[in-house]
Design a protein around this motif. Structure first.
Motif, PDB file in Angstrom:
ATOM      1  N   GLU A 145       0.838  -1.181   0.176  1.00 31.75           N
ATOM      2  CA  GLU A 145       0.009  -0.020   0.048  1.00 31.75           C
ATOM      3  C   GLU A 145       0.823   1.358   0.032  1.00 31.75           C
ATOM      4  O   GLU A 145       0.445   2.508  -0.517  1.00 31.75           O
ATOM      5  CB  GLU A 145      -0.906   0.166   1.321  1.00 31.75           C
ATOM      6  N   LEU A 146       1.811   1.294   0.415  1.00 30.64           N
ATOM      7  CA  LEU A 146       3.024   2.432   0.489  1.00 30.64           C
ATOM      8  C   LEU A 146       3.423   2.633  -0.816  1.00 30.64           C
ATOM      9  O   LEU A 146       3.461   3.758  -1.355  1.00 30.64           O
ATOM     10  CB  LEU A 146       4.120   2.220   1.380  1.00 30.64           C
ATOM     11  N   ASP A 148       1.654   1.937  -3.355  1.00 29.78           N
ATOM     12  CA  ASP A 148       0.689   2.383  -4.107  1.00 29.78           C
ATOM     13  C   ASP A 148       0.275   3.981  -3.870  1.00 29.78           C
ATOM     14  O   ASP A 148      -0.141   4.719  -4.643  1.00 29.78           O
ATOM     15  CB  ASP A 148      -0.722   1.511  -3.933  1.00 29.78           C
ATOM     16  N   ALA A 149       0.503   4.281  -2.539  1.00 33.67           N
ATOM     17  CA  ALA A 149       0.290   5.478  -2.000  1.00 33.67           C
ATOM     18  C   ALA A 149       1.223   6.385  -3.055  1.00 33.67           C
ATOM     19  O   ALA A 149       0.737   7.594  -3.379  1.00 33.67           O
ATOM     20  CB  ALA A 149       0.640   5.608  -0.673  1.00 33.67           C
ATOM     21  N   ALA A 150       2.556   5.865  -3.085  1.00 30.74           N
ATOM     22  CA  ALA A 150       3.411   6.768  -3.695  1.00 30.74           C
ATOM     23  C   ALA A 150       3.045   6.917  -5.269  1.00 30.74           C
ATOM     24  O   ALA A 150       3.218   7.873  -5.896  1.00 30.74           O
ATOM     25  CB  ALA A 150       4.855   6.129  -3.590  1.00 30.74           C
ATOM     26  N   ARG A 151       2.696   5.835  -5.682  1.00 35.18           N
ATOM     27  CA  ARG A 151       2.227   6.123  -7.095  1.00 35.18           C
ATOM     28  C   ARG A 151       1.214   6.928  -7.274  1.00 35.18           C
ATOM     29  O   ARG A 151       0.903   7.767  -8.259  1.00 35.18           O
ATOM     30  CB  ARG A 151       1.584   4.560  -7.594  1.00 35.18           C
ATOM     31  N   MET A 152       0.078   7.001  -6.421  1.00 35.72           N
ATOM     32  CA  MET A 152      -0.976   7.833  -6.270  1.00 35.72           C
ATOM     33  C   MET A 152      -0.289   9.478  -6.444  1.00 35.72           C
ATOM     34  O   MET A 152      -0.900  10.315  -6.738  1.00 35.72           O
ATOM     35  CB  MET A 152      -1.869   7.914  -5.391  1.00 35.72           C
ATOM     36  N   ASP A 153       0.785   9.341  -5.725  1.00 37.27           N
ATOM     37  CA  ASP A 153       1.399  10.805  -5.543  1.00 37.27           C
ATOM     38  C   ASP A 153       2.524  11.054  -6.518  1.00 37.27           C
ATOM     39  O   ASP A 153       3.629  11.670  -6.473  1.00 37.27           O
ATOM     40  CB  ASP A 153       2.413  10.644  -4.002  1.00 37.27           C
ATOM     41  N   ASN A 154       2.251  10.584  -7.655  1.00 33.18           N
ATOM     42  CA  ASN A 154       2.911  10.879  -9.004  1.00 33.18           C
ATOM     43  C   ASN A 154       4.391  10.153  -9.071  1.00 33.18           C
ATOM     44  O   ASN A 154       5.178  10.952  -9.677  1.00 33.18           O
ATOM     45  CB  ASN A 154       2.821  12.487  -9.371  1.00 33.18           C
ATOM     46  N   ALA A 155       4.897   9.621  -7.916  1.00 32.66           N
ATOM     47  CA  ALA A 155       6.079   8.994  -8.129  1.00 32.66           C
ATOM     48  C   ALA A 155       6.304   8.112  -9.080  1.00 32.66           C
ATOM     49  O   ALA A 155       5.691   7.296  -9.505  1.00 32.66           O
ATOM     50  CB  ALA A 155       6.442   8.435  -6.586  1.00 32.66           C
ATOM     51  N   GLN A 159      11.686   6.715  -8.602  1.00 38.60           N
ATOM     52  CA  GLN A 159      11.608   7.500  -7.072  1.00 38.60           C
ATOM     53  C   GLN A 159      10.915   6.585  -6.235  1.00 38.60           C
ATOM     54  O   GLN A 159      11.319   6.766  -4.971  1.00 38.60           O
ATOM     55  CB  GLN A 159      10.537   8.428  -7.419  1.00 38.60           C
ATOM     56  N   ARG A 163      13.538   6.582  -3.111  1.00 41.01           N
ATOM     57  CA  ARG A 163      12.816   7.535  -2.052  1.00 41.01           C
ATOM     58  C   ARG A 163      11.924   6.776  -0.893  1.00 41.01           C
ATOM     59  O   ARG A 163      11.870   7.165  -0.029  1.00 41.01           O
ATOM     60  CB  ARG A 163      12.323   8.871  -2.545  1.00 41.01           C
ATOM     61  N   ILE A 164      11.404   5.665  -1.398  1.00 44.26           N
ATOM     62  CA  ILE A 164      10.534   5.047  -0.356  1.00 44.26           C
ATOM     63  C   ILE A 164      11.193   3.632   0.168  1.00 44.26           C
ATOM     64  O   ILE A 164      11.494   3.364   1.251  1.00 44.26           O
ATOM     65  CB  ILE A 164       9.323   4.610  -1.099  1.00 44.26           C
ATOM     66  N   LEU A 168      13.577   2.870   3.499  1.00 43.58           N
ATOM     67  CA  LEU A 168      12.959   1.799   4.461  1.00 43.58           C
ATOM     68  C   LEU A 168      13.824   0.537   4.816  1.00 43.58           C
ATOM     69  O   LEU A 168      13.587  -0.234   5.592  1.00 43.58           O
ATOM     70  CB  LEU A 168      11.517   1.519   4.021  1.00 43.58           C
TER      71      LEU A 168
END
Ligand SMILES: Nc1ncnc2c1ncn2[C@@H]1O[C@H](COP(=O)(O)OP(=O)(O)O)[C@@H](O)[C@H]1O
Ligand SMILES: [Mg+2]
Lengths: 253, 362
Positions: A145-146, A148-155, A159, A163-164, A168
C-alpha cells in the motif's frame, strides 16, 4: 664385493682457541619488536596497498548495495512470470564456490580487458546471492500500500525505489554493507589471480610477497596481518548492534 | 469537475472473476459510498478507478475522457488507504509535500497548501513528527491531509475509519462529512459498515460478490430495498425476514399467510404472483409494535431482551424456529421464555418473491 672406504685420520689442530664461557652472548632476545610494524611502512608499500584495498572495498560495497537492492526490489515488489524461479536461480548460485568458476571467470575478465585493474577485482564480486536474498526478504515486509500511495503521489517507479523502498530497507542495507566490507577486505584468491602489477596489489595480496619461495618472513606477515585486521575489528565493534538487530530483523539467522 | 463513469467493468484474477459487469456513474461533487460485505470486491473496484490496477474489460472515464489505460499518477485522483500508508521515514510535512514535489510545484505554493490543509485538519502542531509518533486518529488526519493538498478531481477512500476506535470513528465520520461539504469534491468512499454508508452517502452502491445489487439514496435503499440482500444489509438491527405463502394476489394487493398465525394484506402489485407461491415478508425491528390485545397479533416467545434505556431490543421466536427481532419503544419487562403478542403493521411490510426480488408497490 664392497671395499671399505679409507677413513681420513683427524689431525690435531695447530692452534687452540680458548673462549671464556662467562663471556657468551644470547643469540635470541625477547622484547617488543616494533620495527616489524614500522619497517614495512618504510620498505614495503603499505600505504599504496592500503589505498587499493580501501578503494576496492568501498566501491564493491557501494555497487553491491545498489545492484542487489535493485534486484531485490524487482523480485519482491513486481509480479512477473518466472519471478520465483529467478529467485531460486540466484540463491542456487550459492552452491557454486569461487574455485569452480575461477577459470571461466578469468577468461571473461580477461576478454573484457579488466585484467590487472582494480575494476577487474571489484565487478565480478558485486552480484551476491546472499545480498539479494537478504534484501528481498526484508523488502517483502514493506507494505504494498505504501508503494501504491507513492504511485498516487505521482512518483515514478525509480522514485519509489529511491525515496521509499531504499530508505525503508536501511537496516537490511546496513547488514549487507557490513558483510560486504568484511568479504571484500579479506578477499585474497580473486585479487591474486587478477592483479599482477605490484602497484595494484591489495593488502591481502601484498602481504603474500613476504612469503617467498625459499624464505617466509613471518615477523612481517604476522605484524601486517594484525594491521589489516584493524578495520574489520572496528566495523564489528561499532556496528555490532546493527549486525545483531539487523540480522534478527531480516529473519536471517 | 470530477465526474467518474464506469462502463461494463470486469476484473478477473486468472480464472476467478472478482468484478462482474459494473456500470456506475459518479456525479461531480457527489459522495458515493460503496458498501458490501468483506471480500465483495470494493477495494478492487476502487483500485481500478485509481489506476493502480487495470480492468480486464470495460471502460473508465473521468470527465468524459477515457482513462482506462492512463497511469494512476496522471488521473488526478487522490486516495486514502485503509492502513493510512504514510511514509514512515518522512515527517508529516514531508509526507504532505511528497506528491507535490513530484509534480515540481514551486516551494512557496507547497508551503502554502500544507499550511492551509494542516489548519483545516488541525495537524499543524505535529508537522515535524514522524508517523510513528502519532496516534491512530492523528495518522488518519495526515492521510486525509496528504490527499487534500493534492487538490484532486476526486477522492478515493478505502475504509478510512476502520482502524479507529468506536468513539473516534463517529467523530471522524462527522468531520469527513463536513470536509466533503466544504471541498465539494467528488468522493468515492468504500466501507463494509452500513451505518457509515447511511450517514455519509449522497448515494449508496450496495455490492455483493462482485456485482452491484442496488444503487440509490440512503433512505430509498432503506425504504425500498430491491432484494433480500439489500434488505438484510441496510439498517441495524437487520430487517426481519419471514417465510410466507401467497393466499391471493391482485394488481393492488397480496394476501399472505405466515408462521405463528401471521396473516397480512400487503398493498403491492402482485400481478406476477399466484396463490400458493412462496414469498418472503420483511419487516424492520423498529416497525414492530406491542399488541394491545386487538386482532392480527402474532404470538412470539422471548429469547432475549436487551434494555437499552429508551428502547428495548427483544429477540423472539415465532412458531418454533422463526426468529424475530423487535425494537420496542419502552423500558422492557419482557423475560426469557415469556409469551409476547406483537403487531406487524402491514403498511410497513416489504414483500419479496421466491427469487428474492422486491415486489414493488403500485
Ligand atoms: N491480487 C489478487 N489476486 C487474487 N485475488 C485477489 C487479489 N486481490 C483481491 N483478490 C480477491 O478479490 C476479492 C475481493 O477483494 P477486495 O476487493 O479486497 O474485497 P473488499 O470488498 O473486502 O475490499 C477477494 O475475494 C480477494 O480474495
Ligand atoms: Mg477492502
Amino acid at each position: 664385493m664392497v671395499g671399505h672406504p679409507q677413513r681420513p685420520v683427524a689431525k690435531a689442530p695447530k692452534d687452540i682457541v680458548k673462549v671464556n664461557i662467562a663471556d657468551r652472548q644470547p643469540v635470541r632476545e625477547i622484547g617488543f619488536a616494533t620495527e616489524n610494524y614500522t619497517e614495512p611502512f618504510v620498505h614495503f608499500d603499505f600505504m599504496r596497498y592500503l589505498r587499493n584495498s580501501v578503494f576496492v572495498t568501498a566501491m564493491a560495497t557501494l555497487i553491491t548495495l545498489l545492484t542487489n537492492s535493485m534486484a531485490a526490489f524487482a523480485l519482491s515488489k513486481y509480479k512477473f512470470r518466472g519471478r520465483d524461479f529467478t529467485m531460486l536461480l540466484i540463491v542456487g548460485t550459492l552452491m557454486v564456490p569461487l574455485s569452480v568458476i575461477l577459470v571461466p571467470l578469468y577468461s571473461v575478465v580477461s576478454a573484457v580487458g579488466l585484467l590487472d585493474s582494480l575494476w577487474g577485482v571489484i565487478l565480478p564480486t558485486v552480484a551476491t546471492p546472499t545480498g539479494v536474498f537478504l534484501l528481498r526478504q526484508y523488502m517483502l515486509t514493506i507494505p504494498d500500500e505504501l508503494l501504491d500511495a507513492a504511485r498516487m503521489d505521482n512518483a515514478s517507479e525509480w522514485q519509489i525505489y529511491w525515496r521509499i523502498v531504499l530508505p525503508l530497507a536501511a537496516p537490511a542495507l546496513a547488514v549487507l554493507a557490513i558483510f560486504s566490507v568484511v568479504w571484500r577486505w579479506n578477499d585474497f584468491l580473486w585479487p591474486l589471480v587478477v592483479l599482477s602489477r605490484k602497484e595494484l596489489y591489495t593488502l591481502q595480496v601484498g602481504l603474500n610477497t613476504y612469503a617467498g619461495e625459499l624464505n617466509v618472513q613471518w615477523h612481517y606477515i604476522l605484524a601486517m596481518t594484525v594491521v589489516t585486521m584493524i578495520p574489520v575489528v572496528l566495523v564489528f565493534v561499532f556496528l555490532q548492534r546493527y549486525i545483531t538487530s539487523g540480522i534478527a530483523g531480516t529473519g536471517l539467522k | 469537475m470530477g465526474r467518474i463513469t464506469l462502463t461494463n467493468i470486469d476484473r478477473a484474477y486468472g480464472k476467478v472473476k472478482i468484478l462482474h459487469d459494473i456500470s456506475l456513474d459518479v456525479g461531480d461533487g457527489e459522495m458515493l459510498v460503496l458498501v458490501g460485505p468483506s471480500g465483495c470486491g470494493k477495494s478492487t473496484l476502487l483500485r481500478l478507478i485509481a489506476g493502480l490496477d487495470r480492468p480486464t474489460g470495460g471502460k473508465i472515464e473521468i470527465d468524459g475522457i477515457d482513462v482506462t489505460e492512463v497511469s494512476a499518477a496522471r488521473r488526478g485522483l487522490a486516495m486514502v488507504f485503509q492502513s493510512y500508508a504514510l511514509y514512515p521515514h518522512m515527517s508529516v510535512r514531508q509526507n504532505l509535500a511528497f506528491g507535490l514535489e513530484n509534480i515540481r510545484m514551486p516551494k512557496a505554493e507547497i508551503d502554502q497548501r500544507i499550511a492551509e490543509a494542516s489548519r483545516m485538519l488541525e495537524i499543524a502542531p505535529y508537522l515535524d513528527r514522524r508517523p510513528g509518533q502519532l496516534s491512530g486518529g492523528q495518522k488518519q488526519r495526515v492521510a486525509i491531509g496528504r490527499a487534500v493538498v493534492r487538490n484532486p478531481t476526486a477522492f478515493l477512500l478505502d475504509e478510512p475509519l476502520s482502524n479507529l476506535d468506536a468513539e473516534l470513528r463517529i467523530s471522524t465520520r462527522a468531520e469527513l462529512a463536513a470536509l466533503h461539504k466544504r471541498l465539494a469534491t467528488t468522493m468515492v468512499y468504500v466501507t463494509h459498515d452500513q451505518v457509515e454508508a447511511m450517514t455519509l452517502a449522497d448515494r449508496i452502491v450496495v455490492m455483493r460478490a462482485g456485482k452491484i445489487e442496488q444503487v440509490g439514496r440512503p433512505l430509498d435503499l432503506y425504504n425500498a430495498p430491491a432484494n433480500l440482500f439489500v434488505a438484510g444489509f441496510i439498517g441495524a438491527p437487520r430487517m426481519n425476514l419471514l417465510p410466507v405463502k401467497v393466499r391471493s394476489a391482485s394488481a393492488t394487493q397480496v394476501d399472505v399467510d405466515g408462521p405463528g398465525g401471521l396473516s397480512a394484506t400487503v398493498a403491492v402489485d402482485g400481478s406476477a404472483l399466484k396463490p400458493g407461491d412462496d414469498a418472503t415478508l420483511g419487516i424492520r425491528p423498529h416497525d414492530i409494535e406491542l399488541s394491545d390485545g386487538g386482532k392480527g397479533a402474532v404470538e412470539a416467545h422471548v429469547t432475549l431482551a436487551e434494555a437499552l434505556g429508551p428502547e428495548t431490543v427483544v429477540h423472539a421466536t415465532i412458531a418454533g424456529d422463526n426468529r424475530l427481532v423487535a425494537v420496542l419503544k419502552h423500558q422492557g419487562v419482557e423475560t426469557r421464555g415469556a409469551p409476547l403478542s406483537l403487531v406487524l403493521p402491514p403498511e410497513r411490510m416489504h414483500l419479496f418473491d421466491s427469487a428474492g426480488l422486491r415486489v414493488a408497490s403500485r
